[in-house]
Design a protein around this motif. Sequence first.
Motif, mmCIF file in Angstrom:
data_model
loop_
_atom_site.group_PDB
_atom_site.id
_atom_site.type_symbol
_atom_site.label_atom_id
_atom_site.label_comp_id
_atom_site.label_asym_id
_atom_site.label_seq_id
_atom_site.Cartn_x
_atom_site.Cartn_y
_atom_site.Cartn_z
ATOM 1 N N MET A 34 40.198 41.081 37.917
ATOM 2 C CA MET A 34 38.822 40.791 37.528
ATOM 3 C C MET A 34 37.918 40.400 38.685
ATOM 4 O O MET A 34 36.737 40.087 38.468
ATOM 5 C CB MET A 34 38.825 39.669 36.475
ATOM 6 C CG MET A 34 39.566 40.022 35.198
ATOM 7 S SD MET A 34 38.893 41.501 34.386
ATOM 8 C CE MET A 34 37.263 40.915 33.927
ATOM 9 N N LYS A 35 38.415 40.411 39.919
ATOM 10 C CA LYS A 35 37.579 40.012 41.054
ATOM 11 C C LYS A 35 36.421 40.974 41.279
ATOM 12 O O LYS A 35 35.342 40.573 41.728
ATOM 13 C CB LYS A 35 38.432 39.889 42.321
ATOM 14 C CG LYS A 35 39.151 38.550 42.402
ATOM 15 C CD LYS A 35 39.787 38.308 43.756
ATOM 16 C CE LYS A 35 40.360 36.882 43.828
ATOM 17 N NZ LYS A 35 41.023 36.607 45.110
ATOM 18 N N GLY A 36 36.641 42.260 40.965
ATOM 19 C CA GLY A 36 35.540 43.214 41.083
ATOM 20 C C GLY A 36 34.417 42.870 40.126
ATOM 21 O O GLY A 36 33.231 42.920 40.504
ATOM 22 N N ARG A 37 34.745 42.533 38.881
ATOM 23 C CA ARG A 37 33.740 42.131 37.905
ATOM 24 C C ARG A 37 33.050 40.843 38.348
ATOM 25 O O ARG A 37 31.827 40.713 38.225
ATOM 26 C CB ARG A 37 34.409 41.939 36.544
ATOM 27 C CG ARG A 37 33.545 41.310 35.472
ATOM 28 C CD ARG A 37 32.376 42.165 35.096
ATOM 29 N NE ARG A 37 31.633 41.586 33.989
ATOM 30 C CZ ARG A 37 30.371 41.848 33.703
ATOM 31 N NH1 ARG A 37 29.681 42.703 34.466
ATOM 32 N NH2 ARG A 37 29.769 41.284 32.673
ATOM 33 N N ALA A 38 33.809 39.891 38.894
ATOM 34 C CA ALA A 38 33.213 38.639 39.364
ATOM 35 C C ALA A 38 32.222 38.901 40.506
ATOM 36 O O ALA A 38 31.153 38.283 40.578
ATOM 37 C CB ALA A 38 34.311 37.685 39.819
ATOM 38 N N LYS A 39 32.576 39.841 41.385
ATOM 39 C CA LYS A 39 31.684 40.163 42.508
ATOM 40 C C LYS A 39 30.372 40.741 41.995
ATOM 41 O O LYS A 39 29.287 40.431 42.516
ATOM 42 C CB LYS A 39 32.381 41.142 43.446
ATOM 43 C CG LYS A 39 31.609 41.421 44.724
ATOM 44 C CD LYS A 39 32.424 42.313 45.638
ATOM 45 C CE LYS A 39 31.641 42.563 46.946
ATOM 46 N NZ LYS A 39 32.407 43.437 47.870
ATOM 47 N N GLU A 40 30.437 41.596 40.971
ATOM 48 C CA GLU A 40 29.221 42.153 40.382
ATOM 49 C C GLU A 40 28.307 41.055 39.857
ATOM 50 O O GLU A 40 27.072 41.179 39.907
ATOM 51 C CB GLU A 40 29.585 43.102 39.234
ATOM 52 C CG GLU A 40 30.252 44.398 39.657
ATOM 53 C CD GLU A 40 30.614 45.252 38.454
ATOM 54 O OE1 GLU A 40 30.237 44.869 37.321
ATOM 55 O OE2 GLU A 40 31.271 46.294 38.643
ATOM 56 N N LEU A 41 28.901 39.994 39.320
ATOM 57 C CA LEU A 41 28.131 38.895 38.740
ATOM 58 C C LEU A 41 27.772 37.822 39.761
ATOM 59 O O LEU A 41 27.159 36.799 39.403
ATOM 60 C CB LEU A 41 28.925 38.257 37.599
ATOM 61 C CG LEU A 41 29.265 39.166 36.408
ATOM 62 C CD1 LEU A 41 30.183 38.443 35.433
ATOM 63 C CD2 LEU A 41 27.993 39.618 35.692
#
Length: 578
Positions: A419-426
């Motif tokens: 989920m780090k990719g999703r966290a980076k987007e946010l």
Amino acid sequence: MPRLIVIKGADEGKQFELGSDVLAAGRDKSNPIVLHDTEVSRRHAEFHPIDGGGYRVMDVGSANGTFVNNLLQKEAVLQSGDHIQIGQSILVFTSGKQTLQANSDLADRISMITRHDVELSSAIVKTIGETEGSRILARPEQASTPWLKTALANLGIMYETIQAVSHILDLDQLLERIMELIFKSIDADRGCIMLRNTETAQFEPKVVRWRQQVDQAEKLAISRTIMDYVLKEKQGVLVSDASQDQRFNTGASIVRFGIREVICVPMKGRHETLGVLYLDTQSNARDLIQRSVTSRFTGDHLSLAVALSHLSALTIEETRYHNAMLQAERLAAIGQTIAALSHHIKNVLQGLRHGRDILKMGIDEKDDTLLNQGWKMVEKGQAKINDLVMDMLSYSKEREPAVESTDLNQLAGEIVEMMKGRAKELNAKLEARLEATLPKVQVDPEGIHRALLNIVTNALDAVEDRPNAQVVVTTGLESDNQWANISVLDNGVGIPPNRLTEMFKPFVSTKGSRGTGLGLAVSRKILREHGGDILVKSTPGKGTRMILRLPMKSPLLQDSVGQTGERAAIRPTEPPRS
């Protein structure tokens, strides 16, 4: 067909038919009766058929015991309507006893005889109003004779009726049980219950009974004149010594069919007459000639029949009402589910349609930027459809977790990396703080992975657009060393107190069109299948902590054996810790 109906527990509503073989009940899938209840042993109890009819339940060394009508039992013979508690599940035994063929064939067993000029008149020796049933039940001390006073004072048969039929939901089984109890208190040779069809308004036989075993071809002759009189006059009647009446001769129908005495009473419910209860006695030709048979029916029996039929009518009304309510609830639930799914699917389709249009523009204009943008939207819509379908399957399908020794640290670490990719987007910080000494836990890794992924995804959605957005995933062992937990802490918008009780219900979502409303419901279901739960602590405006608690000794494994040699009982989920 005898059966067990689950009225409480994870399998509520399920029915298990009993046959001529011994059937085992337990949590393990090898049992014919599988109960998805973590407080049920893998093989908990057995149901044994008894020679001559009936069934016996036997506890087979379960951890938490087997209870029949709230009493702990090692072995007990079952009566229709008995409650069997296994773990937290309650099953009702119904005998489903059939004295004849299927109900659809009963009409062939009834023969109406009509002799208007010879069957009634002075043959009726006593009448009683159909509303008298409730009065007789309410004031047994006013009975006219010691026999009736004693019978009504004890009220044994009536209370037995209430207890036996209160949880029989199948109307045909209910009527069989009612007739069985009536024959216990009134010495009739034959009897039947005729109920009014709510659609055609015609009276149809629902149960027929003989005291003695008879040829399956034999028919029960009922006087339509008597039945019509009872319904028209709203009175129960006792026809006694019909064969000796001067207007009856050897050619008369009542004599020809061997009918000697008749009790026929209306089955009066709260607001309408549902049908009639018909009972009679028979005499053979020799008895009639010798006049050697004394009367078996008296006015007291008529009073008792009216009271029993009134009680039966009330029970039938309650059963019909209960079934109608269940059907209404099912239809309402189906409607709500369809509405919720339609809403989510409509939103996904709109996204897919928009992505399709952008793809078409990119193809027409040979614009790679538009192609990439449109393809991403299509992929996102496909992912949403996939999540919705998977959540629906997880929530609706009963499954026993495939337990294995699992490293919760490794599982949590994988989800954080995913989920780090999703966290980076946010523009949010996502980190894991794992307890290095945490031992492995016996869980279904696939199920816990899905539950934790849902929780982490929700936490990231909650911190969107928040300053210094942060989500922290931690693992640990509680102080009693009996419970492991995975905690997901976010500094998002928080959850209002009035929403805490609603958040785990299906199709309840705070994310609008972005959520399916099933993620949290699925996650809690998975945890509870493991004997654990999800706890929530939230402060509006500051954030939320979701705690996934799992027992270190999984109740899904073979029952553990304590030092005393007895199997250890399964502990229920503990309340939240401060």
